[in-house]
Design a protein around this motif. Structure first.
Motif, PDB file in Angstrom:
ATOM      1  N   ILE A 191      16.367   6.908  -3.919  1.00  0.00           N
ATOM      2  CA  ILE A 191      16.398   7.375  -2.534  1.00  0.00           C
ATOM      3  C   ILE A 191      15.787   6.302  -1.644  1.00  0.00           C
ATOM      4  CG2 ILE A 191      16.370   9.832  -3.117  1.00  0.00           C
ATOM      5  CD1 ILE A 191      13.350   9.869  -2.639  1.00  0.00           C
ATOM      6  N   SER A 192      16.082   6.394  -0.372  1.00  0.00           N
ATOM      7  CA  SER A 192      15.506   5.438   0.568  1.00  0.00           C
ATOM      8  C   SER A 192      14.055   5.810   0.851  1.00  0.00           C
ATOM      9  CB  SER A 192      16.311   5.432   1.870  1.00  0.00           C
ATOM     10  OG  SER A 192      16.108   6.655   2.569  1.00  0.00           O
ATOM     11  N   GLU A 193      13.299   4.831   1.331  1.00  0.00           N
ATOM     12  CA  GLU A 193      11.924   5.119   1.733  1.00  0.00           C
ATOM     13  C   GLU A 193      11.925   6.130   2.879  1.00  0.00           C
ATOM     14  OE1 GLU A 193       9.095   1.961   2.266  1.00  0.00           O
ATOM     15  OE2 GLU A 193      10.013   0.778   0.673  1.00  0.00           O
ATOM     16  N   HIS A 194      12.930   6.052   3.739  1.00  0.00           N
ATOM     17  CA  HIS A 194      13.040   7.002   4.851  1.00  0.00           C
ATOM     18  C   HIS A 194      13.184   8.436   4.327  1.00  0.00           C
ATOM     19  CE1 HIS A 194      14.183   8.760   8.675  1.00  0.00           C
ATOM     20  NE2 HIS A 194      15.232   9.283   8.064  1.00  0.00           N
ATOM     21  N   ASP A 195      14.077   8.636   3.359  1.00  0.00           N
ATOM     22  CA  ASP A 195      14.262   9.977   2.802  1.00  0.00           C
ATOM     23  C   ASP A 195      13.003  10.462   2.090  1.00  0.00           C
ATOM     24  OD1 ASP A 195      16.804  10.251   3.809  1.00  0.00           O
ATOM     25  OD2 ASP A 195      17.817   9.780   1.926  1.00  0.00           O
ATOM     26  N   SER A 234       5.495   7.024 -12.700  1.00  0.00           N
ATOM     27  CA  SER A 234       4.231   7.566 -12.191  1.00  0.00           C
ATOM     28  C   SER A 234       4.533   8.522 -11.047  1.00  0.00           C
ATOM     29  CB  SER A 234       3.314   6.442 -11.701  1.00  0.00           C
ATOM     30  OG  SER A 234       3.757   5.959 -10.442  1.00  0.00           O
ATOM     31  N   ASP A 235       3.467   9.010 -10.418  1.00  0.00           N
ATOM     32  CA  ASP A 235       3.649   9.855  -9.236  1.00  0.00           C
ATOM     33  C   ASP A 235       3.367   9.063  -7.956  1.00  0.00           C
ATOM     34  OD1 ASP A 235       0.901   9.656  -9.487  1.00  0.00           O
ATOM     35  OD2 ASP A 235       0.524  11.795  -9.206  1.00  0.00           O
ATOM     36  N   LYS A 236       3.601   7.758  -8.013  1.00  0.00           N
ATOM     37  CA  LYS A 236       3.434   6.897  -6.843  1.00  0.00           C
ATOM     38  C   LYS A 236       4.735   6.860  -6.027  1.00  0.00           C
ATOM     39  CE  LYS A 236       0.022   3.956  -9.026  1.00  0.00           C
ATOM     40  NZ  LYS A 236      -0.225   2.638  -9.600  1.00  0.00           N
ATOM     41  N   PHE A 237       4.573   6.708  -4.728  1.00  0.00           N
ATOM     42  CA  PHE A 237       5.695   6.680  -3.795  1.00  0.00           C
ATOM     43  C   PHE A 237       6.776   5.683  -4.230  1.00  0.00           C
ATOM     44  CE2 PHE A 237       7.683   5.084   0.117  1.00  0.00           C
ATOM     45  CZ  PHE A 237       8.078   6.261   0.729  1.00  0.00           C
ATOM     46  N   GLY A 238       6.393   4.447  -4.523  1.00  0.00           N
ATOM     47  CA  GLY A 238       7.365   3.416  -4.890  1.00  0.00           C
ATOM     48  C   GLY A 238       8.127   3.732  -6.159  1.00  0.00           C
ATOM     49  N   ASP A 239       7.433   4.261  -7.169  1.00  0.00           N
ATOM     50  CA  ASP A 239       8.105   4.622  -8.418  1.00  0.00           C
ATOM     51  C   ASP A 239       9.091   5.763  -8.190  1.00  0.00           C
ATOM     52  OD1 ASP A 239       6.835   2.656  -9.908  1.00  0.00           O
ATOM     53  OD2 ASP A 239       5.199   3.988 -10.538  1.00  0.00           O
ATOM     54  N   ALA A 240       8.742   6.690  -7.313  1.00  0.00           N
ATOM     55  CA  ALA A 240       9.645   7.800  -7.012  1.00  0.00           C
ATOM     56  C   ALA A 240      10.886   7.320  -6.272  1.00  0.00           C
ATOM     57  CB  ALA A 240       8.923   8.863  -6.195  1.00  0.00           C
ATOM     58  N   VAL A 241      10.709   6.417  -5.301  1.00  0.00           N
ATOM     59  CA  VAL A 241      11.850   5.863  -4.569  1.00  0.00           C
ATOM     60  C   VAL A 241      12.814   5.200  -5.545  1.00  0.00           C
ATOM     61  CG1 VAL A 241      12.516   4.031  -2.939  1.00  0.00           C
ATOM     62  CG2 VAL A 241      10.679   5.630  -2.339  1.00  0.00           C
ATOM     63  N   ASP A 242      12.265   4.400  -6.462  1.00  0.00           N
ATOM     64  CA  ASP A 242      13.107   3.719  -7.457  1.00  0.00           C
ATOM     65  C   ASP A 242      13.790   4.710  -8.396  1.00  0.00           C
ATOM     66  OD1 ASP A 242      12.304   1.290  -6.389  1.00  0.00           O
ATOM     67  OD2 ASP A 242      10.842   0.875  -7.976  1.00  0.00           O
ATOM     68  N   PHE A 243      13.023   5.624  -8.961  1.00  0.00           N
ATOM     69  CA  PHE A 243      13.559   6.540  -9.965  1.00  0.00           C
ATOM     70  C   PHE A 243      14.603   7.501  -9.388  1.00  0.00           C
ATOM     71  CE2 PHE A 243      13.383  10.692 -12.119  1.00  0.00           C
ATOM     72  CZ  PHE A 243      13.818  10.311 -13.375  1.00  0.00           C
ATOM     73  N   PHE A 244      14.303   8.091  -8.243  1.00  0.00           N
ATOM     74  CA  PHE A 244      15.230   9.059  -7.660  1.00  0.00           C
ATOM     75  C   PHE A 244      16.344   8.382  -6.862  1.00  0.00           C
ATOM     76  CE2 PHE A 244      11.466  11.812  -8.317  1.00  0.00           C
ATOM     77  CZ  PHE A 244      12.075  12.788  -9.090  1.00  0.00           C
ATOM     78  N   GLN A 274       0.832  -1.195   0.000  1.00  0.00           N
ATOM     79  CA  GLN A 274       0.000   0.000   0.000  1.00  0.00           C
ATOM     80  C   GLN A 274       0.872   1.254   0.000  1.00  0.00           C
ATOM     81  OE1 GLN A 274      -2.698   0.034   3.297  1.00  0.00           O
ATOM     82  NE2 GLN A 274      -4.038   1.553   2.376  1.00  0.00           N
ATOM     83  N   ARG A 275       1.964   1.221   0.746  1.00  0.00           N
ATOM     84  CA  ARG A 275       2.882   2.360   0.824  1.00  0.00           C
ATOM     85  C   ARG A 275       3.484   2.662  -0.550  1.00  0.00           C
ATOM     86  NH1 ARG A 275       5.761   0.440   4.786  1.00  0.00           N
ATOM     87  NH2 ARG A 275       7.432  -0.470   3.581  1.00  0.00           N
ATOM     88  N   LEU A 276       3.931   1.633  -1.240  1.00  0.00           N
ATOM     89  CA  LEU A 276       4.554   1.839  -2.545  1.00  0.00           C
ATOM     90  C   LEU A 276       3.572   2.377  -3.575  1.00  0.00           C
ATOM     91  CD1 LEU A 276       6.846  -1.320  -2.725  1.00  0.00           C
ATOM     92  CD2 LEU A 276       7.473   1.015  -2.058  1.00  0.00           C
ATOM     93  N   ILE A 297      17.822  15.725   0.947  1.00  0.00           N
ATOM     94  CA  ILE A 297      18.150  14.329   0.645  1.00  0.00           C
ATOM     95  C   ILE A 297      19.190  14.239  -0.472  1.00  0.00           C
ATOM     96  CG2 ILE A 297      16.001  13.372   1.535  1.00  0.00           C
ATOM     97  CD1 ILE A 297      15.019  13.054  -1.339  1.00  0.00           C
ATOM     98  N   ARG A 298      19.264  15.272  -1.279  1.00  0.00           N
ATOM     99  CA  ARG A 298      20.279  15.326  -2.337  1.00  0.00           C
ATOM    100  C   ARG A 298      21.657  15.496  -1.736  1.00  0.00           C
ATOM    101  NH1 ARG A 298      20.304  20.658  -5.459  1.00  0.00           N
ATOM    102  NH2 ARG A 298      21.497  21.130  -3.618  1.00  0.00           N
ATOM    103  N   SER A 299      21.753  16.255  -0.664  1.00  0.00           N
ATOM    104  CA  SER A 299      23.028  16.534   0.010  1.00  0.00           C
ATOM    105  C   SER A 299      22.870  16.244   1.499  1.00  0.00           C
ATOM    106  CB  SER A 299      23.421  17.993  -0.200  1.00  0.00           C
ATOM    107  OG  SER A 299      23.485  18.297  -1.570  1.00  0.00           O
ATOM    108  N   PRO A 300      22.951  14.963   1.887  1.00  0.00           N
ATOM    109  CA  PRO A 300      22.685  14.600   3.272  1.00  0.00           C
ATOM    110  C   PRO A 300      23.538  15.343   4.300  1.00  0.00           C
ATOM    111  CG  PRO A 300      22.807  12.637   1.917  1.00  0.00           C
ATOM    112  CD  PRO A 300      23.218  13.799   1.051  1.00  0.00           C
TER     113      PRO A 300
END
Length: 143
Positions: A99-103, A87-97, A60-62, A129-132
């Motif tokens: 980044i971690s789910e936390h970020d 897409s503009d879904k959380f999971g697709d953004a995590v994969d594409f960018f 559901q989160r993804l 998140i780009r520059s931790p």
């Protein structure tokens, strides 16, 4: 004829990049920089957050999304879509960018921004998140 950079054209036209044209692969940094740039174009724009990301089961989160979110801003950009944003879904953004789910949670979740926030605030979070190493500067947090 007026010459404009590609980054400006996407705001006035839906750019279609021909399939036979090779587009350089965007690095993680370039993808995040592009997202920041898109958000900063309309700094006063209100973007919706995603509701309580951390409490959702993984599937559901993804699949989480919200109309008018910071992810919607990213997905509306033909450059990022052509680069592989599905897409503009959380999971697709995590994969594409990449980044971690936390970020992604820090940028997008309602627990950090309420039901909505200004686009310039979302851009500031993406910059973090780009520059931790800048987290402490932006948020007063240490990771």
């Amino acid at each position: 004829m007026e010459h404009r950079p590609l980054s400006e054209l996407s705001s006035v036209a839906d750019l279609k990049i021909p399939e036979d044209v090779k587009v350089p692969v965007l690095t993680k940094r370039e993808r995040l920089d592009r997202w920041v740039e898109l958000l900063e174009r309309e700094p006063d724009r209100i973007v919706r957050t995603l509701d309580e990301i951390e409490w959702k089961p993984k599937a559901q989160r993804l699949a989480l999304r919200a109309d008018g979110s910071a992810l919607t801003v990213a997905y509306s950009d033909p450059v990022l879509r052509h680069a592989g944003l599905r897409s503009d879904k959380f999971g697709d953004a995590v994969d594409f960018f990449q980044i971690s789910e936390h970020d992604a949670h820090i940028v997008l979740c309602s627990c950090h921004g309420g039901e909505a926030m200004r686009a310039d605030e979302a851009a500031r979070r993406v910059r973090g998140i780009r520059s931790p190493s800048l987290w402490a500067l932006y948020f007063g947090w240490f990771r």
